[in-house]
Design an enzyme around this catalytic site. Sequence first.
Site, PDB file in Angstrom:
ATOM      1  N   GLY A   1       1.242  -1.863  -3.263  1.00 33.42           N
ATOM      2  CA  GLY A   1       1.758  -2.139  -1.911  1.00 33.42           C
ATOM      3  C   GLY A   1       1.877  -3.621  -1.620  1.00 33.42           C
ATOM      4  O   GLY A   1       1.929  -4.036  -0.461  1.00 33.42           O
TER       5      GLY A   1
ATOM      6  N   ALA B   1      -3.409   1.854   3.588  1.00 32.93           N
ATOM      7  CA  ALA B   1      -4.305   1.470   2.477  1.00 32.93           C
ATOM      8  C   ALA B   1      -5.673   1.047   3.013  1.00 32.93           C
ATOM      9  O   ALA B   1      -6.711   1.365   2.427  1.00 32.93           O
ATOM     10  CB  ALA B   1      -3.673   0.342   1.664  1.00 32.93           C
TER      11      ALA B   1
ATOM     12  N   ALA C   1       3.371   0.096   7.445  1.00 30.88           N
ATOM     13  CA  ALA C   1       2.643   1.367   7.564  1.00 30.88           C
ATOM     14  C   ALA C   1       1.824   1.615   6.297  1.00 30.88           C
ATOM     15  O   ALA C   1       0.665   2.037   6.359  1.00 30.88           O
ATOM     16  CB  ALA C   1       3.629   2.510   7.799  1.00 30.88           C
ATOM     17  N   GLU C   2       2.435   1.327   5.132  1.00 29.34           N
ATOM     18  CA  GLU C   2       1.730   1.527   3.863  1.00 29.34           C
ATOM     19  C   GLU C   2       0.458   0.671   3.814  1.00 29.34           C
ATOM     20  O   GLU C   2      -0.599   1.128   3.379  1.00 29.34           O
ATOM     21  CB  GLU C   2       2.651   1.162   2.684  1.00 29.34           C
ATOM     22  CG  GLU C   2       1.920   1.124   1.358  1.00 29.34           C
ATOM     23  CD  GLU C   2       2.842   1.049   0.136  1.00 29.34           C
ATOM     24  OE1 GLU C   2       4.068   1.210   0.284  1.00 29.34           O
ATOM     25  OE2 GLU C   2       2.312   0.840  -0.969  1.00 29.34           O
ATOM     26  N   ARG C   3       0.578  -0.563   4.274  1.00 32.02           N
ATOM     27  CA  ARG C   3      -0.584  -1.470   4.183  1.00 32.02           C
ATOM     28  C   ARG C   3      -1.687  -1.058   5.143  1.00 32.02           C
ATOM     29  O   ARG C   3      -2.872  -1.096   4.787  1.00 32.02           O
ATOM     30  CB  ARG C   3      -0.115  -2.913   4.400  1.00 32.02           C
ATOM     31  CG  ARG C   3       0.689  -3.379   3.189  1.00 32.02           C
ATOM     32  CD  ARG C   3       1.460  -4.653   3.355  1.00 32.02           C
ATOM     33  NE  ARG C   3       2.311  -4.817   2.166  1.00 32.02           N
ATOM     34  CZ  ARG C   3       3.391  -5.578   2.101  1.00 32.02           C
ATOM     35  NH1 ARG C   3       3.788  -6.280   3.152  1.00 32.02           N
ATOM     36  NH2 ARG C   3       4.091  -5.660   0.987  1.00 32.02           N
TER      37      ARG C   3
END
Length: 303
Positions: free
Chosen positions: A279, A162, A157-159
């Site tokens: 990340g 980003a 999800a973080e990637r």
Amino acid sequence: MAIGVQTDMATPALASFGSDKVKKEFLAPTITGDKVACLGVSEAGAGSDVASIQTKAVKQGGDYVINGGKMWTTNGFQADWMCLLANTSDGPAHRSKSLICLPMDTKGIHHAKRIDKLGMRSSDTAQIFFEDVRIPQDYIIGEEGMGFTYQMIQFQAERMWAVAAAILPLQAIIQSTIEYTRTRKAFGFPILNNQVVHFTLAELETELELLRSLLYRTVALYVQGNDVTKLASMSKLKAGRLAREITDKCLQFWGGMGFTNEVLISRFYRDFRLVSIGGGADEVMLSIICKYMDTLPSPPKLK
Ligand SMILES: Cc1cc2nc3c(=O)[nH]c(=O)nc-3n(C[C@H](O)[C@H](O)[C@H](O)COP(=O)(O)OP(=O)(O)OC[C@H]3O[C@@H](n4cnc5c(N)ncnc54)[C@H](O)[C@@H]3O)c2cc1C
């Protein structure tokens, strides 16, 4: 950055694997904006190699007692709670960790410093230490020992965030460069009239559209419940590289003005450098992609 941590870095694992109790206490007020979250994974001695973190949460009575420290914690000074990755046993590195909700007003949490950075200068980035920090064991997210796995899932999800967070600013950079070079003249013509300038901007716009399509495909598969590790890693790798290329090439066309703090392009040039590092660095993305392509060399055999 602050909102991205809240929505896509510190909360996805809690939403997927947390008990009703921790979801009520930490997730619900984070969604309403009443509590600020941060993510404590990286340490001074462990960034790319997440499995080697040293922070420990040891069971004592009904509590965990936490010792260690975290580095690079975005929102660290403002956060009400941290999604903390800590070692909860001495077992194999990938099975010894847990994710725990840690209230940031607990005794024994020391905010050591605000990190002075090249870019993202308005983002709060902290180094934090834990000294006999005691919290109830039921603040754990999901099963004990599954923290590394949950964090690897949470990273997806973080990637994707980003990449999504980069697309509109990158589009705006290209657009503002068109506008600036259309009005700025050299040798009697607008700078934009040079073919090297308008062709370069066309190349960058094309690459950005490709990135957007890759992101949309990745997100569509993700919301259908598929494992998108390979595509999310590819998207993040490409976003980091393209962000560096777009900010660098556009800044060039602004000439001396691009080197000043009077225009946004110089800030984007600094801020976007982070995408290739935070990340998971580009090289970590490449390692993940290689793993999925089955091209990583096998470890050498001991004689
Ligand atoms: C502004 C900022 C905000 C951040 N926010 C957070 C946060 O909120 N929470 C959090 O937990 N972390 C956060 N981080 C940490 C970030 O995720 C790490 O910086 C990142 O994972 C890289 O770790 P490292 O800095 O320790 O680099 P290192 O692990 O020391 O790696 C240094 C470099 O070595 C190279 N490298 C590493 N491994 C390999 C490999 N296998 N093959 C080839 N080359 C390799 C890469 O080029 C890498 O950039 C943040 C970082 C920054 C700068």
